[in-house]
Design a protein around this motif. Structure first.
Motif, mmCIF file in Angstrom:
data_model
loop_
_atom_site.group_PDB
_atom_site.id
_atom_site.type_symbol
_atom_site.label_atom_id
_atom_site.label_comp_id
_atom_site.label_asym_id
_atom_site.label_seq_id
_atom_site.Cartn_x
_atom_site.Cartn_y
_atom_site.Cartn_z
ATOM 1 N N ASP A 1 1.138 -1.140 0.168
ATOM 2 C CA ASP A 1 0.029 -0.113 -0.006
ATOM 3 C C ASP A 1 0.672 1.335 -0.032
ATOM 4 O O ASP A 1 1.924 1.074 0.457
ATOM 5 C CB ASP A 1 -0.811 0.021 1.116
ATOM 6 C CG ASP A 1 -0.239 0.089 2.527
ATOM 7 O OD1 ASP A 1 -0.166 1.227 2.887
ATOM 8 O OD2 ASP A 1 0.399 -1.086 3.084
ATOM 9 N N VAL B 1 -3.260 3.696 -2.642
ATOM 10 C CA VAL B 1 -3.629 2.435 -3.433
ATOM 11 C C VAL B 1 -3.117 1.026 -2.707
ATOM 12 O O VAL B 1 -2.323 1.182 -1.680
ATOM 13 C CB VAL B 1 -2.485 2.230 -4.642
ATOM 14 C CG1 VAL B 1 -2.631 3.440 -5.652
ATOM 15 C CG2 VAL B 1 -0.877 2.530 -4.237
ATOM 16 N N LYS C 1 -4.118 3.513 -12.245
ATOM 17 C CA LYS C 1 -5.398 2.857 -11.827
ATOM 18 C C LYS C 1 -5.760 1.336 -12.197
ATOM 19 O O LYS C 1 -6.689 0.829 -11.698
ATOM 20 C CB LYS C 1 -6.643 3.687 -12.111
ATOM 21 C CG LYS C 1 -6.621 5.124 -11.665
ATOM 22 C CD LYS C 1 -7.737 5.902 -12.177
ATOM 23 C CE LYS C 1 -7.709 7.421 -12.225
ATOM 24 N NZ LYS C 1 -7.820 7.760 -10.636
ATOM 25 N N THR C 2 -4.850 0.864 -13.075
ATOM 26 C CA THR C 2 -5.018 -0.541 -13.496
ATOM 27 C C THR C 2 -3.721 -1.074 -13.476
ATOM 28 O O THR C 2 -2.641 -0.640 -13.653
ATOM 29 C CB THR C 2 -5.760 -0.316 -15.100
ATOM 30 O OG1 THR C 2 -4.466 0.224 -15.933
ATOM 31 C CG2 THR C 2 -6.908 0.432 -15.043
ATOM 32 N N ARG D 1 -3.624 -7.552 -9.006
ATOM 33 C CA ARG D 1 -4.664 -6.351 -9.038
ATOM 34 C C ARG D 1 -4.148 -5.057 -8.425
ATOM 35 O O ARG D 1 -3.205 -5.225 -7.419
ATOM 36 C CB ARG D 1 -5.982 -7.059 -8.578
ATOM 37 C CG ARG D 1 -5.630 -7.628 -7.145
ATOM 38 C CD ARG D 1 -6.774 -8.170 -6.433
ATOM 39 N NE ARG D 1 -6.664 -8.755 -5.349
ATOM 40 C CZ ARG D 1 -7.716 -9.257 -4.164
ATOM 41 N NH1 ARG D 1 -8.804 -8.737 -4.520
ATOM 42 N NH2 ARG D 1 -7.439 -9.686 -3.065
ATOM 43 N N HIS E 1 -6.077 -1.464 -6.586
ATOM 44 C CA HIS E 1 -7.143 -0.678 -6.104
ATOM 45 C C HIS E 1 -6.762 0.981 -5.727
ATOM 46 O O HIS E 1 -5.794 0.893 -4.953
ATOM 47 C CB HIS E 1 -7.958 -1.075 -5.374
ATOM 48 C CG HIS E 1 -9.134 -0.434 -4.811
ATOM 49 N ND1 HIS E 1 -10.477 -0.365 -5.159
ATOM 50 C CD2 HIS E 1 -9.047 0.807 -3.683
ATOM 51 C CE1 HIS E 1 -11.065 0.356 -4.595
ATOM 52 N NE2 HIS E 1 -10.447 1.205 -4.027
ATOM 53 N N GLU E 2 -7.279 1.957 -6.418
ATOM 54 C CA GLU E 2 -7.095 3.237 -5.956
ATOM 55 C C GLU E 2 -8.224 4.014 -5.490
ATOM 56 O O GLU E 2 -9.496 3.590 -5.771
ATOM 57 C CB GLU E 2 -6.255 3.894 -7.275
ATOM 58 C CG GLU E 2 -6.105 5.546 -6.771
ATOM 59 C CD GLU E 2 -5.971 6.252 -8.072
ATOM 60 O OE1 GLU E 2 -4.763 7.003 -8.023
ATOM 61 O OE2 GLU E 2 -6.768 6.491 -8.832
ATOM 62 N N THR E 3 -8.023 4.634 -4.233
ATOM 63 C CA THR E 3 -9.134 5.324 -3.801
ATOM 64 C C THR E 3 -8.519 6.793 -3.760
ATOM 65 O O THR E 3 -7.565 7.098 -3.422
ATOM 66 C CB THR E 3 -9.721 5.066 -2.307
ATOM 67 O OG1 THR E 3 -9.993 3.559 -2.361
ATOM 68 C CG2 THR E 3 -10.377 5.970 -1.719
ATOM 69 N N SER F 1 -15.899 5.249 2.159
ATOM 70 C CA SER F 1 -15.679 3.874 1.383
ATOM 71 C C SER F 1 -14.657 3.286 1.944
ATOM 72 O O SER F 1 -13.942 3.687 2.849
ATOM 73 C CB SER F 1 -15.314 4.450 -0.007
ATOM 74 O OG SER F 1 -13.900 4.865 -0.025
ATOM 75 N N ALA G 1 -11.894 -0.309 0.951
ATOM 76 C CA ALA G 1 -11.320 -1.369 0.084
ATOM 77 C C ALA G 1 -10.614 -2.248 0.947
ATOM 78 O O ALA G 1 -9.736 -1.999 1.739
ATOM 79 C CB ALA G 1 -10.631 -0.801 -1.076
ATOM 80 N N TYR H 1 -7.799 -6.010 0.415
ATOM 81 C CA TYR H 1 -7.575 -6.848 -0.310
ATOM 82 C C TYR H 1 -6.838 -8.147 0.759
ATOM 83 O O TYR H 1 -6.044 -7.507 1.704
ATOM 84 C CB TYR H 1 -6.386 -6.328 -1.185
ATOM 85 C CG TYR H 1 -6.678 -5.844 -2.397
ATOM 86 C CD1 TYR H 1 -8.017 -5.875 -3.069
ATOM 87 C CD2 TYR H 1 -5.894 -5.522 -3.418
ATOM 88 C CE1 TYR H 1 -8.424 -5.276 -4.138
ATOM 89 C CE2 TYR H 1 -6.303 -5.041 -4.700
ATOM 90 C CZ TYR H 1 -7.401 -4.997 -4.847
ATOM 91 O OH TYR H 1 -7.652 -4.424 -6.145
#
Length: 297
Positions: free
Chosen positions: A64, A74, A108-109, A143, A145-147, A270, A272, A274
């Motif tokens: 992270d 992320v 982001k990907t 994978r 993930h971005e916030t 929010s 997330a 993982y």
């Protein structure tokens, strides 16, 4: 009817925690349909809950990173074949670098991260290939993930040395006190694994599915129809309390306050979460042989 294989029984056991023979019966009774078999076990009271991770975890770590202004964060899952490699300093340093690159370039990907430059003239994808050749084990970025918070801030929490990572987004300013509170909430997410942020995220289909499971359990107990409907109201309220982050009892609470009350005057926007290997099947030949023997027997 699907063939009731050892791997199918194994997967059902992992997802429900039920015994092998109960899993075999559930699959047989439901034509090999996994979802129906899960419902069957829950209706019988054999499986009270279904694990979110459908299969055994692959190895690797969650990395992270948070931007300097606490507006972006992320999570990246970087996988390896063995836990031994995941503990390798070079593997860990590479994963940290991936998170830094993602934050610095607003990635982001996975595709964009692989194409990003890690050093002059070399992409991340090329660097991963080089690391594979050096260590001698397959690795991949699975994978990301971005916030990004527009009106609040973000914070992260890493658990079990990187086996699990969480991002939370809250309203308010990123003061030291608020960031500490946000990290405490992220730790709660790591421990309690909520399915939803709040009641508004629970779909009608999900709620009706849970209600039908509960109804069949109550019918099996011989409860009268008019009583069942009243009990279902309480059970659905309990479902929200157990599965919605803001309605859960904060894990460190001494006075049984909810996460929402703990967060006040801030609001959780929010989250997330993982966990390494969620949804990846890992080969375990000895256990599969054990299950096969039980089925043949």
């Amino acid at each position: 009817m699907a063939e009731i294989t050892a791997s199918l029984v194994k997967e059902l056991r992992e997802r429900t925690g039920a015994g092998m023979m109960d899993c075999k019966k559930a699959l047989t009774e439901n034509g090999g349909d996994m979802d129906k078999a899960i419902d069957y076990l829950r209706e019988k009271g054999i499986a009270k809950a279904v694990k979110k991770a459908g299969r055994i975890a692959a190895e690797g770590l969650i990395f992270d990173a948070v931007s300097a202004d606490n507006k972006r964060a992320v999570l990246i899952e970087f996988n390896s074949e063995t836990d031994f490699v995941a503990k390798n300093v070079e593997f860990k340093d590479f994963g940290k670098k991936l998170a830094e690159i993602a934050i610095a370039n607003n990635v982001k990907t996975v595709e964009a991260l692989n194409e990003a430059e890690i050093e002059a003239g070399k992409t991340v994808a090329q660097a991963v290939t080089d690391l594979i050749a050096k260590i001698g084990e397959n690795m991949n970025i699975r994978r990301i993930h971005e916030t990004e918070s527009k009106d609040g801030f973000v914070a992260t929490y890493s658990h079990l040395g990187g086996k699990l990572g969480v991002i939370v987004e809250l309203t308010g300013e990123a003061t030291a006190e608020n960031i500490t509170k946000a990290r405490d909430i992220a730790m709660h997410v790591a421990a309690m694994d909520p399915r939803y942020l709040n009641e508004s995220q629970v779909t009608t289909a999900d709620l009706e599915h849970e209600k039908e499971i509960a109804r069949k359990q109550l019918e099996a107990e011989g409860k009268p129809a008019q009583i069942i409907e009243k009990i279902l109201v309480g059970k659905m309220n309990k479902f929200y309390e157990e599965n919605c982050l803001v309605d859960q009892i904060y894990v460190r609470a001494e006075n049984k306050e909810t996460v929402a009350k703990f967060a006040a005057p801030l609001t959780v926007v929010s989250f997330a979460r993982y966990k390494v290997g969620d949804g990846i099947e890992k080969k375990e030949e000895n256990f599969a042989e054990e299950v096969a023997a039980q089925i043949r027997g």
